[in-house]
Structures are given as C-alpha cells and as structure tokens.
Design a protein around this motif. Structure first.
Motif, PDB file in Angstrom:
ATOM      1  N   GLY A 165      -9.186 -45.717  21.808  1.00  0.00           N
ATOM      2  CA  GLY A 165     -10.092 -46.786  22.196  1.00  0.00           C
ATOM      3  C   GLY A 165     -11.535 -46.428  21.914  1.00  0.00           C
ATOM      4  N   THR A 166     -11.927 -45.228  22.289  1.00  0.00           N
ATOM      5  CA  THR A 166     -13.304 -44.779  22.065  1.00  0.00           C
ATOM      6  C   THR A 166     -13.610 -44.645  20.583  1.00  0.00           C
ATOM      7  N   LEU A 167     -12.693 -44.053  19.839  1.00  0.00           N
ATOM      8  CA  LEU A 167     -12.945 -43.793  18.423  1.00  0.00           C
ATOM      9  C   LEU A 167     -13.010 -45.076  17.606  1.00  0.00           C
ATOM     10  N   PHE A 168     -12.137 -46.039  17.878  1.00  0.00           N
ATOM     11  CA  PHE A 168     -12.180 -47.284  17.119  1.00  0.00           C
ATOM     12  C   PHE A 168     -13.437 -48.097  17.449  1.00  0.00           C
ATOM     13  N   LYS A 169     -13.880 -48.036  18.693  1.00  0.00           N
ATOM     14  CA  LYS A 169     -15.142 -48.702  19.029  1.00  0.00           C
ATOM     15  C   LYS A 169     -16.296 -48.053  18.267  1.00  0.00           C
ATOM     16  N   PHE A 170     -16.273 -46.743  18.199  1.00  0.00           N
ATOM     17  CA  PHE A 170     -17.300 -46.012  17.460  1.00  0.00           C
ATOM     18  C   PHE A 170     -17.236 -46.360  15.973  1.00  0.00           C
ATOM     19  N   ALA A 171     -16.019 -46.451  15.433  1.00  0.00           N
ATOM     20  CA  ALA A 171     -15.849 -46.834  14.022  1.00  0.00           C
ATOM     21  C   ALA A 171     -16.382 -48.236  13.783  1.00  0.00           C
ATOM     22  N   GLY A 172     -16.206 -49.122  14.754  1.00  0.00           N
ATOM     23  CA  GLY A 172     -16.719 -50.472  14.633  1.00  0.00           C
ATOM     24  C   GLY A 172     -18.231 -50.507  14.566  1.00  0.00           C
ATOM     25  N   ILE A 173     -18.869 -49.711  15.409  1.00  0.00           N
ATOM     26  CA  ILE A 173     -20.331 -49.654  15.407  1.00  0.00           C
ATOM     27  C   ILE A 173     -20.838 -49.117  14.070  1.00  0.00           C
ATOM     28  N   ILE A 174     -20.191 -48.072  13.561  1.00  0.00           N
ATOM     29  CA  ILE A 174     -20.599 -47.502  12.274  1.00  0.00           C
ATOM     30  C   ILE A 174     -20.419 -48.528  11.155  1.00  0.00           C
ATOM     31  N   ALA A 175     -19.316 -49.282  11.192  1.00  0.00           N
ATOM     32  CA  ALA A 175     -19.073 -50.294  10.159  1.00  0.00           C
ATOM     33  C   ALA A 175     -20.174 -51.347  10.146  1.00  0.00           C
ATOM     34  N   VAL A 176     -20.594 -51.778  11.322  1.00  0.00           N
ATOM     35  CA  VAL A 176     -21.683 -52.763  11.404  1.00  0.00           C
ATOM     36  C   VAL A 176     -22.958 -52.192  10.801  1.00  0.00           C
ATOM     37  N   LEU A 177     -23.230 -50.925  11.041  1.00  0.00           N
ATOM     38  CA  LEU A 177     -24.426 -50.290  10.491  1.00  0.00           C
ATOM     39  C   LEU A 177     -24.398 -50.277   8.966  1.00  0.00           C
ATOM     40  N   GLY A 178     -23.191 -50.353   8.402  1.00  0.00           N
ATOM     41  CA  GLY A 178     -23.071 -50.383   6.948  1.00  0.00           C
ATOM     42  C   GLY A 178     -23.776 -51.573   6.319  1.00  0.00           C
ATOM     43  N   ALA A 179     -23.961 -52.636   7.084  1.00  0.00           N
ATOM     44  CA  ALA A 179     -24.659 -53.819   6.564  1.00  0.00           C
ATOM     45  C   ALA A 179     -26.110 -53.503   6.220  1.00  0.00           C
TER      46      ALA A 179
END
Length: 213
Positions: A165-179
């Motif tokens: 749960g923690t890691l996928f949320k973190f991955a989501g935040i990083i993905a958004v930063l990719g924009a």
C-alpha cells in the motif's frame, strides 16, 4: 455508491468509448498512430478499425472479468470484505482506459502533445488508488500481491500488502511528478512500478521465512 451502480458507471464509460470511436471513425486516417516510444514519439500504427475499437473491446472484456472474479474466486468471502474498494478500482481502471483511448483519438485528429507527459498524472492516480486497495485487500486468488508465500500464510499476506500500500502510493506520486519532466516521464512511471513489484516479491519470501522458520 452501491455495488450495482459502480458496475453500471463502468459500463457507461465503456459505451462512451465505443460511441466516441464510432463518431470519429470517418475522421480518422486509414492508419492510426497507436503506439508511442519512451520519448513520446508515435512509432506504431494500426488500421483505423483496430485503432478505434481494440481498446474499448479490451476494456469491455476486462470489465466482464472484474465482475466475475468475486463470484469464481475460491476465497470469494474474503473479497466481500473489500468489495467497495475493489469496485471503485474497477470504475477508476475503466476511466483510465477511456482517458488513454481519448488521447489516441485526439492525436490522430491532429492535436500534438507529449504523450507520456499527459499520461503520467492518470497513471499516478491509478497507482495511488492501487496502494489504497492494497491496504484493504484480504487473501484471495485474483487481487493483490499473489506469490506462493503470500498465498500460503495470512500473516505474510497482511504484512506484504501493508508494505505494498505504501509503495504503490509512493509510485503514484512519482508518476505524477513525471509530468513535470517530459524527457524522463516514462521512467517516472515504469521504474517505480517495476521496482515495487520486484521488491514485494522478494519481501514476501523473506517475510515467509521469518514467520515460518
């Protein structure tokens, strides 16, 4: 939102995808751009029939599968414990597919944008919600981190999914930063997701050894 309503919303989104495809069919080129490389450049095409209807058809098939899973899983009673989150994920996933489909159509209508850049925020939202789902998921055969070790032990399942749960949320935040870094957007989406998957596989084994040995 009731369970039945959630599936109806997802079905409506699929119908919209088919409707949009039919509406824009005459305006599409005979060969549609349907694949983009890591730099965001179109590098693959399909006939407009497949280009317009393959993704909606695939989404419709997955929606049927999502609807059937709670009925056919041998541990279906466990799925009922997180059914609301599961079906919210179904709606979000179908909405994500519609978003991707819309980007493909817009590109082929002549609009130009960095494909990976506009995809990154949607991917980030999807990853983040997967993290939310992981925090609630109970042991089953279809949803979650399914390794031999999580499926064999409830404590390992619980501990692994808490970490997931923690890691996928973190991955989501990083993905958004990719924009915000178009050149590396694809890596902001892919690397954290792949890294998380590998880590969780190894973690589940280590945790199983800790719990059972």
């Amino acid at each position: 939102m009731k369970v039945r309503t959630q599936y109806l919303v997802a079905l409506l989104l699929v119908v919209i995808a088919f409707g949009v495809s039919a509406y824009f069919y005459p305006q599409m080129p005979d060969r549609m751009a349907t694949h983009w490389n890591a730099s965001g450049d179109a590098d693959g095409t399909m006939s407009k029939l497949w280009g317009l209807f393959l993704l909606p058809t695939l989404t419709a098939g997955l929606l049927v599968l999502f609807a059937v899973i709670p009925r056919i899983d041998p541990l279906s009673e466990n799925i009922q414990m997180f059914r609301e989150q599961y079906e919210l994920f179904v709606v979000l996933f179908v909405a994500f597919m519609l978003y991707v489909h819309s980007l493909v159509i817009l590109w082929n209508l002549g609009y130009r944008f960095e494909f990976t850049t506009v995809l990154a925020p949607a991917m980030g939202v999807l990853f983040y919600f997967i993290g939310t789902l992981m925090n609630r998921v109970e042991r089953n055969w279809f949803v979650g981190v399914k390794t031999p070790w999580t499926l064999s032990n409830d404590e390992v399942w619980k501990n692994t999914h808490s970490r997931a749960g923690t890691l996928f949320k973190f991955a989501g935040i990083i993905a958004v930063l990719g924009a915000f870094v178009p050149v590396y957007a694809i890596y902001f989406m892919v690397v954290p997701a792949v890294g998380t998957s590998i880590y969780l596989t190894v973690y589940s084994y280590v945790e199983y050894r800790r719990v059972t040995v």
